[in-house]
Design a protein around this motif. Structure first.
Motif, short mmCIF file in Angstrom:
data_model
loop_
_atom_site.label_atom_id
_atom_site.label_comp_id
_atom_site.label_asym_id
_atom_site.label_seq_id
_atom_site.Cartn_x
_atom_site.Cartn_y
_atom_site.Cartn_z
N ASP B 101 0.82 -1.21 0.00
CA ASP B 101 0.00 0.00 0.00
C ASP B 101 0.86 1.26 0.00
OD1 ASP B 101 -2.48 -1.00 -0.27
OD2 ASP B 101 -3.04 -0.90 1.84
N ARG B 104 1.56 1.77 -3.49
CA ARG B 104 0.37 2.11 -4.28
C ARG B 104 -0.10 3.54 -4.06
NH1 ARG B 104 -3.48 -3.18 -4.38
NH2 ARG B 104 -3.18 -3.18 -2.13
N ILE B 105 0.06 4.04 -2.82
CA ILE B 105 -0.35 5.42 -2.55
C ILE B 105 0.38 6.39 -3.45
CG2 ILE B 105 -0.04 7.29 -0.87
CD1 ILE B 105 -0.87 5.02 1.18
N ALA B 106 1.65 6.09 -3.69
CA ALA B 106 2.44 7.00 -4.50
C ALA B 106 1.98 7.01 -5.95
CB ALA B 106 3.92 6.62 -4.41
N HIS B 108 -1.08 7.39 -6.69
CA HIS B 108 -2.36 8.08 -6.60
C HIS B 108 -2.70 8.89 -7.84
CE1 HIS B 108 -5.65 9.68 -4.19
NE2 HIS B 108 -5.39 10.84 -4.73
N LYS B 109 -1.70 9.65 -8.31
CA LYS B 109 -2.01 10.61 -9.36
C LYS B 109 -2.36 9.94 -10.69
CE LYS B 109 2.65 10.98 -10.99
NZ LYS B 109 3.72 11.76 -11.54
N ILE B 111 -3.93 6.95 -11.11
CA ILE B 111 -5.00 5.96 -11.07
C ILE B 111 -6.24 6.64 -11.63
CG2 ILE B 111 -6.40 4.46 -9.65
CD1 ILE B 111 -4.14 4.27 -7.70
N TYR B 113 -9.63 5.69 -12.15
CA TYR B 113 -11.06 5.41 -12.02
C TYR B 113 -11.71 6.42 -11.08
CZ TYR B 113 -9.61 2.93 -7.78
OH TYR B 113 -9.08 2.60 -6.57
N TYR B 125 -12.47 -0.26 -12.67
CA TYR B 125 -11.84 -0.31 -11.35
C TYR B 125 -10.86 -1.48 -11.27
CZ TYR B 125 -11.46 -1.63 -6.47
OH TYR B 125 -10.97 -2.04 -5.26
N GLU B 129 -6.80 -1.30 -10.87
CA GLU B 129 -6.18 -1.86 -9.68
C GLU B 129 -5.19 -2.96 -10.05
OE1 GLU B 129 -6.13 -1.16 -6.30
OE2 GLU B 129 -7.02 0.72 -6.90
N VAL B 132 -2.05 -1.23 -11.29
CA VAL B 132 -1.31 -0.64 -10.18
C VAL B 132 -0.61 -1.72 -9.36
CG1 VAL B 132 -1.65 0.52 -7.97
CG2 VAL B 132 -2.74 1.42 -10.02
N THR B 172 5.93 7.34 -7.98
CA THR B 172 5.30 8.57 -8.46
C THR B 172 5.73 8.88 -9.89
OG1 THR B 172 7.04 10.02 -7.67
CG2 THR B 172 5.25 9.55 -6.14
#
Lengths: 348, 258
Positions: B101, B104-106, B108-109, B111, B113, B125, B129, B132, B172
């Motif tokens: 996670d 995956r947060i990094a 964010h920009k 993604i 859906y 979705y 996912e 990612v 990122t």
């Protein structure tokens, strides 16, 4: 035994409502460490929106719930943007917007009540004066912001009063009763379950499942969890922190809006000050389960609801509030971080 | 062509000047080292470039392609989305989240859906996912943490936390990578591995890297150009050999052998 099961059923339905409200407290606390005392009043607004939808616009219960959720989500975001964000990172534009919107609502209500103007004239006067106020603030005050959490807490209490008395000015201070929408009772092994209770269960469970899914599995949920652990690091990973906070407010407030309509259907009565008691109980539920922890709020809500009905059923309804507060005190003494909370030890 | 240009950058905290009139030009593909004694303003300079602090004066211009972007005064998340990524001196992972996670947060920009396709679980979705997930695993594999994906970040040993920070920064999709003391607290073997890893990453992703480091073996082996800060001012710049023999630098380190 029948009475016991009956109290469990009653407790679960009132507990669902506490849990829905508690989720909003817990989510907001989790992300910006603010006890949002205005949250109970957002729930109250949700109850009124549902009331208007059902009685005036003759909507079905489900669409009324949906309306209340959308309205409360927008209200929650507005409160966050106008009241809390200017304290976190102040800008002149933000200050202008706050002065304009808050000023407009206040002046409008005062002008209507004291000068007995009609809507149009009160609106014109309010618009002119609030614009003047906005520009005055814009050009005279350099915002510094207040990183102190107490400032945000007191602002939250102010927002709470603002919502309560604005609603009182609009709808009047009297109790109103929801139109009877869901009559009917089912009897299961001697236990009476009303259709309203069934509806409350189903909707609460559905909303909780959706919320858990959003928080655990989607990108916005990941962003929320990231911001709550370390907002600065999240920003440096490309997460728009302000937007994430707004979405958190929107989700929490929409749950409160749903709870408002559900409680209106269940108890059939609403008034502008109803947010205080329910808000406080839900807050206790959030602390009980561990504030900032989402499953904790659900657990806490059900626990407080069942305790209340048990005390009322087997002892006296006069004592139910007292017992709830005693539980809060005991929890705070024995496990300050809540039932599901972990005691964090600082490493030195 | 220079990818990053810093002009007359200054930051005051109250009466203290943490960074004074710093000029820096970084070419595309450079591996730049930033050194200096403790408190020299190295991390402050990183914080200014990545938007954590707003500069008191001066400009930061980023030219990833042909168009110059002014970064000074912008918000950190926006700057990150232009192609900057960083790690932290004091590790700042999302401790309560899993290793996977964190990465995956990094992402964010990028993604793509929306809220509705995620609630309704539309194919978009799942597709996003999946993508990612695959990319995150790939990055974890590169830094050697693929087996640890389900572990909570706080439970990783120190050296692995540092590498996870690098994987997170890479997620990122940066053009410029800022590493703040990547080898701090590592033993010589780990430092050697890290030196190799940074070199590989640079090749593989075509990165421009700017790093702060006290470990001179890493800096001198890896960096082609070195900037030296002291009391917020740039006192020297040049190749490792030039820096080693620079009188000012030796004085700044109190006669310490560089």
């Amino acid at each position: 035994m029948t009475q016991f099961l009956q109290q469990i059923v009653n407790g679960l339905s009132i507990g669902s409502i506490y849990a829905l409200i508690a989720l909003g407290y817990t989510m907001v606390y989790g992300i910006i460490k603010l006890i949002n005392f205005a949250h109970g009043d957002i729930y109250m607004v949700g109850a009124f929106v549902g009331f208007i939808c059902i009685s005036t616009f003759k909507m079905s219960v489900l669409s009324a719930i949906l309306c209340a959720m959308v309205f409360c989500a927008l209200l929650g975001v507005a409160v966050e943007r106008l009241a809390y964000k200017p304290l976190r990172n102040p800008t002149k534009a933000g200050l202008f917007a706050t002065a304009l919107v808050m000023g407009f609502i206040l002046i409008y209500l005062v002008a209507k009540a004291t000068l007995e103007l009609d809507n149009l004239w009160a609106g014109v006067i309010a618009l002119v004066l609030s614009l003047a106020l906005g520009f005055f603030v814009y050009f005279t005050i350099t915002p510094k912001g207040n990183p102190n959490r107490i400032a945000a807490l007191i602002t939250a209490i102010g927002v709470s009063f603002f919502l309560e008395y604005a609603m009182m000015a609009i709808m009047g201070p009297n109790n109103r009763s929801y139109p009877a929408t869901l009559g009917g009772t089912a009897t299961l092994a001697g236990v009476q379950i009303t259709f309203a209770q069934i509806l409350i269960f189903i909707i609460t469970l559905a909303l909780m499942l959706i919320l858990t899914f959003i928080v655990q599995k989607t990108k916005i949920g990941r962003a929320m969890r990231a911001v709550s652990t370390d907002a600065d690091a999240a920003a440096l990973m490309g997460v728009n922190v302000d937007r994430t906070i707004s979405i958190t407010f929107a989700i929490g407030s929409s749950l409160a809006g749903a709870a408002g309509v559900l409680v209106g259907i269940y108890y059939n009565t609403l008034n502008p000050l109803m947010g205080m008691t329910y808000g406080l109980k839900a807050f206790i539920a959030a602390v009980f389960g561990g504030i900032g922890i989402i499953p904790g709020a659900m657990l806490g809500g059900f626990a407080i609801g069942i305790t209340e009905t048990m005390v009322a059923g087997y002892w006296s309804s006069l004592f139910k509030d007292a017992i709830v507060y005693i539980i809060l005190i005991v929890i705070l003494i024995l496990k300050p971080s809540g039932l599901l909370g972990k005691n964090v030890r600082e490493k030195v | 062509m220079s990818i990053l240009e810093i002009r007359q950058l200054t930051k005051n905290f109250g009466g203290i000047a943490a960074v004074v009139d710093v000029d820096m030009v970084v070419e595309k593909g450079d591996l730049v080292g930033l050194i200096g004694p403790n408190g020299a303003g190295k991390t402050t300079l990183f914080n200014l470039i990545t938007g954590v602090y707003a500069p008191t004066s001066g400009e930061i211009v980023f030219t990833p392609y042909n168009k110059a972007i002014l970064l000074s005064g912008k918000k950190p998340w926006w700057i990150t989305r232009q192609g900057f990524a960083r790690t932290f001196q004091n590790i700042r992972l999302f401790k309560e989240l899993s290793v996977l996670d964190n990465v995956r947060i990094a992402m964010h920009k990028d993604i793509k859906y929306g809220v509705f396709s995620s609630i309704l679980r539309l194919p978009a979705y799942y597709k996003e996912e999946d993508r990612v997930f695959t990319k995150a695993l790939e990055l974890l594999d590169i830094v050697g943490l693929k087996e640890k994906q389900a572990e909570l970040a706080k439970n990783l040993p120190y050296g692995q936390q540092r590498r996870l920070e690098i994987a997170r920064a890479l997620a990122t999709d940066p053009t410029v990578l800022f590493l703040d003391e990547p080898a701090a607290g590592m033993n010589p073997q780990e430092t050697a591995d890290l030196t190799r890893l940074i070199g590989e990453l640079r090749q593989r992703f075509g990165l421009t890297i700017i790093l702060i480091e006290h470990d001179m073996s890493l800096v001198m082996n890896l960096c082609e150009r070195i900037y030296v800060l002291d009391y917020g001012r740039l006192i020297a710049k040049g190749s490792p050999d030039e820096i080693k023999n620079n009188q000012k630098v030796i004085e700044a380190y109190l006669g310490e052998e560089v």
